[in-house]
Design a protein around this motif. Structure first.
Motif, PDB file in Angstrom:
ATOM      1  N   THR A 141       0.665  -0.935  -0.080  1.00  0.00           N
ATOM      2  CA  THR A 141      -0.093   0.006   0.034  1.00  0.00           C
ATOM      3  C   THR A 141       0.762   1.145   0.017  1.00  0.00           C
ATOM      4  N   HIS A 142       2.066   1.123   0.391  1.00  0.00           N
ATOM      5  CA  HIS A 142       2.939   2.451   0.674  1.00  0.00           C
ATOM      6  C   HIS A 142       4.113   2.272  -0.518  1.00  0.00           C
ATOM      7  N   HIS A 143       4.155   1.375  -1.423  1.00  0.00           N
ATOM      8  CA  HIS A 143       5.016   1.085  -2.387  1.00  0.00           C
ATOM      9  C   HIS A 143       5.325   2.444  -3.077  1.00  0.00           C
ATOM     10  N   SER A 144       4.347   3.008  -3.831  1.00  0.00           N
ATOM     11  CA  SER A 144       4.526   4.250  -4.593  1.00  0.00           C
ATOM     12  C   SER A 144       5.216   5.215  -3.689  1.00  0.00           C
ATOM     13  N   ALA A 145       4.915   5.498  -2.380  1.00  0.00           N
ATOM     14  CA  ALA A 145       5.293   6.476  -1.509  1.00  0.00           C
ATOM     15  C   ALA A 145       6.622   6.540  -1.335  1.00  0.00           C
ATOM     16  N   CYS A 146       7.089   5.064  -0.875  1.00  0.00           N
ATOM     17  CA  CYS A 146       8.428   4.547  -0.665  1.00  0.00           C
ATOM     18  C   CYS A 146       9.493   4.920  -1.974  1.00  0.00           C
ATOM     19  N   ALA A 147       8.831   4.403  -3.090  1.00  0.00           N
ATOM     20  CA  ALA A 147       9.782   4.459  -4.279  1.00  0.00           C
ATOM     21  C   ALA A 147       9.865   5.841  -4.709  1.00  0.00           C
ATOM     22  N   SER A 148       9.041   6.742  -4.588  1.00  0.00           N
ATOM     23  CA  SER A 148       8.947   8.271  -4.790  1.00  0.00           C
ATOM     24  C   SER A 148      10.378   8.922  -3.870  1.00  0.00           C
ATOM     25  N   LEU A 149      10.081   8.415  -2.756  1.00  0.00           N
ATOM     26  CA  LEU A 149      11.056   8.942  -1.513  1.00  0.00           C
ATOM     27  C   LEU A 149      12.387   8.779  -2.192  1.00  0.00           C
ATOM     28  N   ALA A 150      12.641   7.470  -2.334  1.00  0.00           N
ATOM     29  CA  ALA A 150      13.990   6.990  -2.918  1.00  0.00           C
ATOM     30  C   ALA A 150      14.372   7.634  -4.013  1.00  0.00           C
ATOM     31  N   GLN A 151      13.612   7.970  -4.799  1.00  0.00           N
ATOM     32  CA  GLN A 151      14.034   8.232  -6.185  1.00  0.00           C
ATOM     33  C   GLN A 151      14.338  10.107  -6.050  1.00  0.00           C
ATOM     34  N   LEU A 152      13.609  10.675  -5.309  1.00  0.00           N
ATOM     35  CA  LEU A 152      13.641  12.176  -5.085  1.00  0.00           C
ATOM     36  C   LEU A 152      14.924  12.395  -4.540  1.00  0.00           C
ATOM     37  N   SER A 153      15.158  11.640  -3.413  1.00  0.00           N
ATOM     38  CA  SER A 153      16.084  11.989  -2.419  1.00  0.00           C
ATOM     39  C   SER A 153      17.423  11.220  -2.529  1.00  0.00           C
ATOM     40  N   SER A 154      17.392  10.473  -3.573  1.00  0.00           N
ATOM     41  CA  SER A 154      18.812   9.473  -3.857  1.00  0.00           C
ATOM     42  C   SER A 154      18.977   8.833  -2.684  1.00  0.00           C
ATOM     43  N   SER A 155      18.160   8.587  -1.808  1.00  0.00           N
ATOM     44  CA  SER A 155      18.548   7.830  -0.757  1.00  0.00           C
ATOM     45  C   SER A 155      17.995   6.280  -1.016  1.00  0.00           C
ATOM     46  N   ALA A 156      18.161   5.329   0.074  1.00  0.00           N
ATOM     47  CA  ALA A 156      17.701   4.183   0.201  1.00  0.00           C
ATOM     48  C   ALA A 156      16.689   4.215   1.052  1.00  0.00           C
ATOM     49  N   VAL A 157      15.812   3.326   0.828  1.00  0.00           N
ATOM     50  CA  VAL A 157      14.521   3.178   1.648  1.00  0.00           C
ATOM     51  C   VAL A 157      14.339   1.609   1.998  1.00  0.00           C
ATOM     52  N   ALA A 158      13.894   1.526   3.348  1.00  0.00           N
ATOM     53  CA  ALA A 158      13.642   0.119   3.676  1.00  0.00           C
ATOM     54  C   ALA A 158      12.134   0.301   4.321  1.00  0.00           C
ATOM     55  N   SER A 159      11.305  -0.500   3.528  1.00  0.00           N
ATOM     56  CA  SER A 159      10.005  -0.615   4.153  1.00  0.00           C
ATOM     57  C   SER A 159       9.584  -1.775   4.776  1.00  0.00           C
ATOM     58  N   VAL A 160       9.105  -1.822   6.038  1.00  0.00           N
ATOM     59  CA  VAL A 160       9.255  -2.825   7.103  1.00  0.00           C
ATOM     60  C   VAL A 160       7.545  -3.219   6.871  1.00  0.00           C
ATOM     61  N   GLY A 161       7.541  -4.811   6.817  1.00  0.00           N
ATOM     62  CA  GLY A 161       6.348  -5.230   6.875  1.00  0.00           C
ATOM     63  C   GLY A 161       6.132  -5.918   8.564  1.00  0.00           C
ATOM     64  N   TYR A 162       5.990  -4.957   9.453  1.00  0.00           N
ATOM     65  CA  TYR A 162       5.785  -5.293  10.723  1.00  0.00           C
ATOM     66  C   TYR A 162       4.401  -6.089  11.232  1.00  0.00           C
ATOM     67  N   ARG A 163       4.281  -6.791  12.249  1.00  0.00           N
ATOM     68  CA  ARG A 163       3.176  -7.448  12.600  1.00  0.00           C
ATOM     69  C   ARG A 163       1.888  -6.565  12.765  1.00  0.00           C
TER      70      ARG A 163
END
Length: 350
Positions: free
Chosen positions: A130-152
Motif C-alpha cells: 500500500t505504501h510502495h509508491s510513496a517509498c519508491a518516490s521518496l527514494a528517487q527524489l532523495s537519492s536515498s535508500a528506503v527499507a519498508s518494513v512489514g511489521y506484525r
C-alpha cells in the motif's frame, strides 16, 4: 485553488453523493479550514469504489479494501530508477518482510542515507504494497535508500508486537554488517520514518534506541503521538473526513492489551520524559486532520529540547493523503520533495 466546503456544499454533494451522516459532517465542516481539491478528489474516489467505513468491516475486509484501493490509485509521482529487492530479516524467533529501494541516481562519491520506513494503518491495515509508491518516490527524489518494513498487525498480534518489530528492525539495519547482507553500504546514516501509526512507531524507536544505536534522523508524517485524543483538532475532526473518533477507537481496540493505556509512551510518544538529544526531525502535517495539533505539539517539544525540526503543513489536506499519490499528486510531490531535501542533508561524502 481551495474549495471551501461551506461555499460549495451543493457542488460537494453532487460530487460525493454523501450519505446522511457524512452530509452532517459536511455541514459542520463549513466553519473549518478549506478542503484542498485533492482532498475532495480522494473522498470522491473512496465513494466511487464503494469503500465501506472502517468501523463497519472486519480487519480482513479493511485490509482487502485498502490493498485494492492502493493498487488502483497509488501511481508514483516520479518513476523509480534503481533496484527494488524483497528480503526477509531475522528478528529473534521470526522473520520480517522488508522491501529495499536503492536508487542509482547518486554519485559514487556519496553514501546515501537509509530511511527505515513504517507504513500507516492503525497497526491493523496497510502493508509494504500500500505504501510502495510513496517509498519508491521518496527514494528517487532523495537519492536515498528506503527499507519498508512489514511489521506484525493487529488483531492477530496485539500491542506491543508492532513496537517490538519496529525496534528490532531498526537495530538490525543500524548494523553495517547486516546492511551489507542485503546489498547496502556499511557506512551510511540510518534514520526512521512513517505515516500515522507508522509515524508513532518511528517516534518510539527514536526515543527507545537512543544510546543503543545511532539514529541520524526521523521523518514523521501526521504521526499519532498522543493517545489521549484530547486536542482541539481531535474535536474538530471527530467525524472525519476519513479518520474519525470512532475509527481511531475501533483500531485501538484491535491491538489493545492491559499495557495499552494512554499514559504509556509507546502509545503516546509525546509523554516520554526527555526529548534532549533526539535526532533531527521533519514533520509533515495535514491541516484537516485529527492529528494536526498533537503533531505540532510534538514538534514543539523537540524544538524546546534543542532538536532541529522542519515542519511542513499542507493546507486543506486530510489524513491518508500521503499514501495516495495517484490522487493527491501535487500535494504528495510537495511533501515528498520536502522530505527528500531533508534526507539529502544526511548523505555521507566518501
Amino acid at each position: 485553488m481551495f474549495y471551501r466546503v461551506g461555499w460549495h456544499a451543493r457542488l460537494a454533494h453532487k460530487l460525493l453523493r454523501l450519505d446522511s451522516t457524512r452530509l452532517a459532517v459536511l455541514s459542520r465542516m463549513a466553519e473549518l479550514p478549506a478542503l484542498h481539491p485533492e482532498s475532495i478528489a480522494l473522498l470522491e474516489r473512496l465513494k466511487d469504489e464503494k469503500m465501506k467505513p472502517l468501523v463497519e468491516v472486519t480487519p480482513a475486509e479493511a485490509r482487502r479494501q485498502r490493498e485494492m484501493f492502493a493498487k488502483k490509485y497509488s501511481t508514483p509521482v516520479v518513476d523509480f530508477e534503481g533496484t527494488t529487492r524483497n528480503v526477509s530479516i531475522c528478528i529473534s524467533d521470526r522473520k520480517l518482510p522488508v522491501r529495499i529501494y536503492q536508487p542509482v541516481s547518486y554519485p559514487s562519491s556519496v553514501r546515501p542515507a537509509l530511511l527505515v520506513y513504517f507504513h500507516g494503518g492503525g497497526w491493523t491495515v496497510g502493508s509494504i504494497e500500500t505504501h510502495h509508491s510513496a517509498c519508491a518516490s521518496l527514494a528517487q527524489l532523495s537519492s536515498s535508500a528506503v527499507a519498508s518494513v512489514g511489521y506484525r498487525l493487529a488483531p492477530e498480534h496485539k500491542f506491543p508486537a508492532a513496537v517490538e518489530d519496529a525496534l528490532a528492525s531498526v537495530e538490525w539495519f543500524a548494523d553495517g554488517n547486516n546492511r551489507r547482507l542485503v546489498g547496502l553500504p556499511e557506512d551510511m546514516n540510518v534514520g526512521v520514518g512513517g505515516d500515522s501509526g507508522g509515524g508513532r512507531l518511528a517516534a518510539v524507536v527514536a526515543h527507545e534506541l537512543h544510546g543503543k544505536c545511532r539514529i541520524s534522523f526521523q521523518v514523521l508524517i501526521y504521526p499519532g503521538v498522543d493517545a489521549t485524543d484530547s486536542t482541539d483538532s481531535h474535536k474538530r475532526y471527530e467525524n472525519g473526513p476519513i479518520l474519525t473518533k470512532e475509527t481511531i477507537a475501533k483500531f485501538r481496540s484491535y491491538f489493545a492489551t492491559e499495557q495499552c493505556h494512554t499514559t504509556n509512551p509507546r502509545l503516546s510518544p509525546i509523554l516520554y520524559k526527555t526529548f534532549e538529544e533526539q535526532p533531527p526531525c521533519v514533520l509533515i502535517i495535514a491541516e484537516c486532520d485529527p492529528y494536526h495539533d498533537e503533531s505540532l505539539a510534538y514538534g514543539k517539544r523537540l524544538e524546546d529540547a534543542g532538536v532541529k525540526v522542519k515542519v511542513l503543513i499542507l493546507p486543506g489536506l486530510i489524513h491518508a493523503f500521503f499514501s495516495n499519490p495517484g490522487i493527491c499528486k501535487e500535494s504528495c510531490r510537495t511533501a515528498y520533495s520536502f522530505i527528500a531535501e531533508f534526507l539529502k542533508e544526511h548523505e555521507q561524502r566518501v
